[in-house]
Design a protein around this motif. Structure first.
Motif, short mmCIF file in Angstrom:
data_model
loop_
_atom_site.label_atom_id
_atom_site.label_comp_id
_atom_site.label_asym_id
_atom_site.label_seq_id
_atom_site.Cartn_x
_atom_site.Cartn_y
_atom_site.Cartn_z
N PRO A 189 0.81 -1.23 0.00
CA PRO A 189 0.00 0.00 0.00
C PRO A 189 0.84 1.27 0.00
N GLN A 190 1.95 1.26 0.71
CA GLN A 190 2.81 2.44 0.71
C GLN A 190 3.42 2.67 -0.67
N GLN A 191 3.84 1.59 -1.31
CA GLN A 191 4.46 1.70 -2.62
C GLN A 191 3.45 2.17 -3.67
N TYR A 192 2.27 1.57 -3.65
CA TYR A 192 1.26 1.92 -4.65
C TYR A 192 0.59 3.25 -4.36
N ALA A 193 0.72 3.76 -3.16
CA ALA A 193 0.23 5.10 -2.89
C ALA A 193 0.98 6.12 -3.75
N LEU A 194 2.27 5.89 -3.97
CA LEU A 194 3.04 6.78 -4.84
C LEU A 194 2.52 6.73 -6.27
N VAL A 195 2.23 5.52 -6.73
CA VAL A 195 1.69 5.34 -8.08
C VAL A 195 0.32 6.01 -8.19
N GLY A 196 -0.53 5.77 -7.19
CA GLY A 196 -1.86 6.36 -7.21
C GLY A 196 -1.83 7.87 -7.23
N ARG A 197 -0.94 8.47 -6.43
CA ARG A 197 -0.82 9.93 -6.40
C ARG A 197 -0.37 10.45 -7.75
N ALA A 198 0.57 9.79 -8.38
CA ALA A 198 1.04 10.22 -9.70
C ALA A 198 -0.11 10.23 -10.70
N GLU A 220 -13.22 10.71 -5.05
CA GLU A 220 -14.48 10.12 -5.52
C GLU A 220 -14.27 9.24 -6.74
N ASP A 221 -13.27 9.57 -7.55
CA ASP A 221 -13.00 8.76 -8.74
C ASP A 221 -12.49 7.37 -8.35
N LEU A 222 -11.66 7.32 -7.31
CA LEU A 222 -11.24 6.02 -6.79
C LEU A 222 -12.42 5.31 -6.14
N GLY A 223 -13.23 6.06 -5.42
CA GLY A 223 -14.38 5.47 -4.74
C GLY A 223 -15.35 4.81 -5.70
N ARG A 224 -15.55 5.40 -6.87
CA ARG A 224 -16.50 4.82 -7.83
C ARG A 224 -16.02 3.46 -8.33
N VAL A 225 -14.70 3.28 -8.41
CA VAL A 225 -14.18 1.97 -8.80
C VAL A 225 -14.56 0.93 -7.75
N ALA A 226 -14.29 1.24 -6.48
CA ALA A 226 -14.59 0.29 -5.40
C ALA A 226 -16.08 0.02 -5.29
N ILE A 227 -16.90 1.06 -5.44
CA ILE A 227 -18.36 0.91 -5.31
C ILE A 227 -18.92 0.07 -6.45
N THR A 228 -18.47 0.33 -7.67
CA THR A 228 -18.96 -0.44 -8.82
C THR A 228 -18.63 -1.92 -8.66
N GLN A 229 -17.41 -2.21 -8.21
CA GLN A 229 -17.03 -3.60 -8.06
C GLN A 229 -17.77 -4.27 -6.91
N ILE A 276 -5.11 4.14 4.68
CA ILE A 276 -4.08 3.11 4.74
C ILE A 276 -2.73 3.75 4.40
N ALA A 277 -2.65 4.40 3.27
CA ALA A 277 -1.50 5.21 2.88
C ALA A 277 -2.02 6.19 1.83
N GLU A 278 -2.10 7.46 2.19
CA GLU A 278 -2.72 8.43 1.28
C GLU A 278 -2.09 8.39 -0.11
N PRO A 279 -2.94 8.37 -1.16
CA PRO A 279 -4.38 8.61 -1.21
C PRO A 279 -5.24 7.34 -1.10
N LEU A 280 -4.71 6.26 -0.59
CA LEU A 280 -5.44 4.99 -0.52
C LEU A 280 -6.15 4.84 0.82
N ARG A 281 -7.47 4.67 0.74
CA ARG A 281 -8.27 4.37 1.92
C ARG A 281 -8.47 2.85 2.03
N LEU A 282 -9.17 2.45 3.07
CA LEU A 282 -9.40 1.03 3.31
C LEU A 282 -9.98 0.33 2.08
#
Length: 391
Positions: free
Chosen positions: A150-159, A169-178, A205-211
């Motif tokens: 999660p720490q490593q992919y937080a960097l990728v997600g932020r980029a 909200e854009d990340l949230g829509r992925v989780a909600i749809t699935q 968990i590691a910004e910008p990643l939530r649970l």
């Protein structure tokens, strides 16, 4: 329209059987037992037995029973193909591609591929509380506190979020749809409804990643039986043909010459993969995209040409990736809601969809599926498949 007579791998091998164990937080058995149970279920699914198996391929990161041990336990005394592929989800699709190549070349006739792990109750790659892994890059990560995925992919997600002008909200829509898809999947670990308020209120968990941006650590196994297309047509289940398979490079956290971290290595692999299958992105009916973390779904929608560059957030917001949309994505709930089996559960779901056996979550008329491995971050490698029905 593709040319079925084209040389190479295209449509020469097929997935004939799939099998899995229940997803759980504590299997109570070894990874060997999990593997044997899943393989047995996959063989039963296609009407074969262990006596038919002459090839074994698995992937892992030192967290599961080796192929030779599983083969011996199955009673395969003279395996024609025996391979342990090093890599977590990055190489999930590569196991199927390797099996298909072995079958198409005549090296083996019936190959079982599997992933078995007790990731929740026993061993988690990259986790803390154990000896440091024997990886060169680890010495460069520790001083900066980069211990876990999660720490490593937080960097990728932020980029990605900054490049695309996207937000939480854009990340949230992925989780909600699935999660909506998972509610229709009796095997899924997480089936209760998820809304945006709950998503945004979940802990960091590691910004910008939530649970709910993170996959579910899971104890389970998935197995896939690969044989020739001709033989598969004589077996009980509708064959699912391997139209194309490919591997590619990736990004490393400690040494990388790629200029834009918001674009994954899948962007390099995708054109080759589509060319091998004889189709383009518009020919894909269902996408099962590796989703260890929500940003990877948005990135791969773009990198595999299913959305324009920086257009994936709008595509998801439009409902296009939901069941009934233009490109239903992770129709089983994915790693975020079904369970984290490092990519092979995505292959199993694609097979179910292309057989037409998905029940309430069936994509009408699904004939082609894109299945991807982790798109190359951290590991430095990636892999993907295009599968198609034999109808």
């Amino acid at each position: 329209m593709s040319d079925r007579r084209s040389p190479g791998l295209r449509d020469r091998a097929a997935v004939a059987g799939i099998g899995w164990t229940p997803y759980s937080k504590n299997s109570g058995v070894s990874t060997l037992e999990l593997a044997l149970r899943a393989i047995s279920a996959a063989l039963t699914d296609c009407g074969l037995t262990a006596a038919d198996v002459d090839g074994l391929v698995t992937h892992g990161v030192g967290d599961s029973t080796p192929a030779a041990t599983v083969g011996a336990a199955l009673g395969v005394s003279d395996p024609h193909l025996l391979l342990d592929v090093w890599g977590g989800g990055s190489m999930s699709a590569a196991t199927i591609g390797t099996a298909a190549m072995a079958v198409a070349s005549g090296q083996a006739e019936t190959v079982v591929c599997w992933r078995a792990l007790n990731a929740r109750s026993e061993f988690r790659m990259g986790g803390t509380g154990r000896a440091a892994p024997t990886l060169v890059e680890f010495q460069y990560q520790v001083p900066y506190g980069l211990f876990t995925p999660p720490q490593q992919y937080a960097l990728v997600g932020r980029a990605y979020l900054e490049a695309a002008g996207a937000g939480a909200e854009d990340l949230g829509r992925v989780a909600i749809t699935q999660r909506v898809h998972a509610a229709l999947n009796p095997r899924a670990m997480m089936r209760e409804p998820l809304d945006m308020e709950t998503y945004l209120g979940s802990r960091w968990i590691a910004e910008p990643l939530r649970l709910f941006d993170c996959c579910l650590e899971t104890d389970a196994a998935i197995a896939v039986v690969v044989t020739s297309a001709e033989r598969a047509r004589d077996l009980p289940q509708p064959p699912v043909l391997v139209a194309a398979a490919g591997t590619g490079g990736g990004h490393s956290l400690f040494s990388d010459d790629r200029p834009d971290w918001s674009v994954s290595a899948a962007a390099d692999l995708a054109p080759r993969l589509y060319a091998k299958a004889g189709i383009g992105p518009d020919g894909i009916d269902v996408a099962e995209l590796y989703d260890a973390f929500t940003p990877l779904v948005l990135m791969q929608l773009e990198d595999y040409g299913l959305a324009p560059r920086h257009g994936a957030p709008d595509l998801v917001a439009s409902g296009a990736t939901a069941l009934g949309g233009k490109i239903p994505t992770n129709t089983h709930g994915g790693h975020l809601s079904e369970g984290y089996l490092h990519g092979l559960n995505h292959v199993a779901e694609a097979v179910i969809q292309l057989r037409g056996h998905a029940g309430e979550r069936q994509v009408p008329g699904a004939a082609t599926a894109l299945c991807t491995g982790q798109p190359g971050y951290v590991s430095g490698v990636t892999s993907a498949l295009i599968l198609r029905s034999d109808r």
